[in-house]
Structures are given as C-alpha cells and as structure tokens.
Design a protein around this motif. Sequence first.
Motif, PDB file in Angstrom:
ATOM      1  N   TYR A   5      18.498  12.052  26.485  1.00 42.59           N
ATOM      2  CA  TYR A   5      19.832  11.732  26.831  1.00 42.59           C
ATOM      3  C   TYR A   5      21.044  12.923  26.323  1.00 42.59           C
ATOM      4  O   TYR A   5      20.624  13.285  25.321  1.00 42.59           O
ATOM      5  CB  TYR A   5      20.389  10.408  26.175  1.00 42.59           C
ATOM      6  N   VAL A   6      21.959  12.961  26.877  1.00 43.24           N
ATOM      7  CA  VAL A   6      22.953  13.949  26.542  1.00 43.24           C
ATOM      8  C   VAL A   6      24.270  13.341  26.290  1.00 43.24           C
ATOM      9  O   VAL A   6      24.801  12.763  27.059  1.00 43.24           O
ATOM     10  CB  VAL A   6      23.259  15.316  27.593  1.00 43.24           C
ATOM     11  N   LEU A   7      24.725  13.295  24.794  1.00 42.84           N
ATOM     12  CA  LEU A   7      25.936  12.615  24.486  1.00 42.84           C
ATOM     13  C   LEU A   7      26.948  13.347  23.853  1.00 42.84           C
ATOM     14  O   LEU A   7      26.446  14.131  22.898  1.00 42.84           O
ATOM     15  CB  LEU A   7      25.377  11.479  23.809  1.00 42.84           C
ATOM     16  N   ALA A   8      28.121  13.196  23.926  1.00 43.66           N
ATOM     17  CA  ALA A   8      29.133  13.793  23.166  1.00 43.66           C
ATOM     18  C   ALA A   8      30.187  12.852  22.619  1.00 43.66           C
ATOM     19  O   ALA A   8      30.668  12.047  23.105  1.00 43.66           O
ATOM     20  CB  ALA A   8      30.057  14.816  24.007  1.00 43.66           C
ATOM     21  N   GLY A   9      30.473  12.836  21.273  1.00 44.67           N
ATOM     22  CA  GLY A   9      31.193  11.838  20.714  1.00 44.67           C
ATOM     23  C   GLY A   9      31.703  12.593  19.175  1.00 44.67           C
ATOM     24  O   GLY A   9      31.490  12.094  18.215  1.00 44.67           O
ATOM     25  N   GLY A  10      32.621  13.723  19.371  1.00 45.01           N
ATOM     26  CA  GLY A  10      33.050  14.347  18.257  1.00 45.01           C
ATOM     27  C   GLY A  10      32.167  15.536  17.995  1.00 45.01           C
ATOM     28  O   GLY A  10      31.437  16.044  18.796  1.00 45.01           O
ATOM     29  N   CYS A  11      32.199  15.878  16.589  1.00 46.28           N
ATOM     30  CA  CYS A  11      31.406  17.015  16.206  1.00 46.28           C
ATOM     31  C   CYS A  11      29.755  16.903  16.405  1.00 46.28           C
ATOM     32  O   CYS A  11      29.640  15.687  15.915  1.00 46.28           O
ATOM     33  CB  CYS A  11      31.702  17.533  14.752  1.00 46.28           C
ATOM     34  N   PHE A  12      29.230  17.894  17.009  1.00 45.23           N
ATOM     35  CA  PHE A  12      27.854  17.397  16.981  1.00 45.23           C
ATOM     36  C   PHE A  12      27.109  17.172  15.976  1.00 45.23           C
ATOM     37  O   PHE A  12      25.898  16.829  15.775  1.00 45.23           O
ATOM     38  CB  PHE A  12      27.176  18.329  18.158  1.00 45.23           C
ATOM     39  N   TRP A  13      27.491  17.608  14.642  1.00 47.20           N
ATOM     40  CA  TRP A  13      26.692  17.730  13.527  1.00 47.20           C
ATOM     41  C   TRP A  13      26.440  16.113  13.331  1.00 47.20           C
ATOM     42  O   TRP A  13      25.390  15.818  12.508  1.00 47.20           O
ATOM     43  CB  TRP A  13      27.653  18.302  12.347  1.00 47.20           C
ATOM     44  N   CYS A  14      27.583  15.445  13.335  1.00 45.38           N
ATOM     45  CA  CYS A  14      27.286  14.058  12.981  1.00 45.38           C
ATOM     46  C   CYS A  14      26.180  13.305  13.787  1.00 45.38           C
ATOM     47  O   CYS A  14      25.326  12.438  13.486  1.00 45.38           O
ATOM     48  CB  CYS A  14      28.748  13.366  13.168  1.00 45.38           C
ATOM     49  N   LEU A  15      26.263  13.612  15.279  1.00 50.29           N
ATOM     50  CA  LEU A  15      25.458  12.791  16.195  1.00 50.29           C
ATOM     51  C   LEU A  15      24.211  13.424  15.652  1.00 50.29           C
ATOM     52  O   LEU A  15      22.938  12.532  15.560  1.00 50.29           O
ATOM     53  CB  LEU A  15      25.800  13.166  17.734  1.00 50.29           C
ATOM     54  N   ASP A  16      24.034  14.759  15.419  1.00 43.88           N
ATOM     55  CA  ASP A  16      22.779  15.329  14.973  1.00 43.88           C
ATOM     56  C   ASP A  16      22.163  14.599  13.655  1.00 43.88           C
ATOM     57  O   ASP A  16      20.963  14.192  13.530  1.00 43.88           O
ATOM     58  CB  ASP A  16      22.785  16.706  14.868  1.00 43.88           C
ATOM     59  N   ALA A  17      22.922  14.341  12.802  1.00 44.36           N
ATOM     60  CA  ALA A  17      22.518  13.844  11.696  1.00 44.36           C
ATOM     61  C   ALA A  17      21.958  12.484  11.703  1.00 44.36           C
ATOM     62  O   ALA A  17      21.084  11.818  10.889  1.00 44.36           O
ATOM     63  CB  ALA A  17      23.707  13.681  10.578  1.00 44.36           C
TER      64      ALA A  17
END
Length: 174
Positions: A5-17
């Motif tokens: 899945y490709v998702l965007a929700g602000g800074c990618f660092w947070c989603l990654d974490a």
Amino acid sequence: MTTSYVLAGGCFWCLDAVYRGVRGVSDVVSGYTGGDTENPDYRSVCTGTTGHAEAVRIDFDENVIPGDVVLDMFFTLHDPRQLNRQGNDIGTQYRSAMFPADESQREKFAAALERADELWGGSTVTTIEPLGTWWEAEDYHQDYFAKNPGNGYCQAVAVPKVRKVRAGFAEWMQ
C-alpha cells in the motif's frame, strides 16, 4: 503473498516509525508520489511545487495482518481532517492521501475512508489519487526514526503517534 500500500499522511518519518513496528510488515520505504516532476528529491518536494506527497510504501503479508487493519492504523496515526498539513508541517506534500495500485485497492481504500469518515465525524479530507510513478526518497529518510531517536521532531511528533497506534492496535504490534 506480499501486498503493498502507498499512503501519505504528513511527514513520512512518522508513518515509517509506526509501520516498522507492525507484525506482518516486511518493509517500509519512504518516497514521493502524486506529482508530475521527474526524479523529485526532498529539497524540491519541500517547496510544494512538485505536486508530490511524502509517502510510504508498506509491504505486508495479509496472512499475518489484514489490509483493513493496515488502513485503519493509517487513519489513527494522523489527523485526516487537516487539509494539506499535519500539525506544523504545512503544504500539499503533507496531504492525507492514498494511492491505489489497482481497482481492488481503490475499493479497499474507499471502504477504509468511509470507516474513517465515521470515526472522525464526517470531516476527513483524505484523497484517493492515482499512484503514478513511485520515487524512493533519499537513503537518509529510510528508517529515519530508528536512526535518529533523539531528534526533536521525532520526540515531539513521531513518538506520540507511535504510542497512539501501539495503544489502539496492541495485538498487531511486534
């Protein structure tokens, strides 16, 4: 079988974490999509003129974690009511968006958006956009939180998001 899945929700660092701590997730890659600039880099995306969003590609095994859970986590870890921003991160590059790879994913994303709209009182602004070309972000953005745990942004922004998802989805965390 691995699903992405490709998702965007602000800074990618947070989603990654958040997603790196989820059972069944085999990889999380930070990158850019949704724009029309070839070979975007962080500096150009941050200008807000490329049309790209900071996004993550989450590779996971649906035999371990259902795709619906991955999507429900997405709507828990960021505020999908904020148009083109997350907190102090402002610009179209920080928009809340989902980028389906095919019609089946589009349907799953639409169903998740409906669930989120109920959860957030009908005020979500998350978009479902064509995936387009995926551009992997620079190496230093990959697994940024783990490499920079003392970073002020990570402490102030990422840590609360990780805690929120861990609390709400404890059975899916590693």
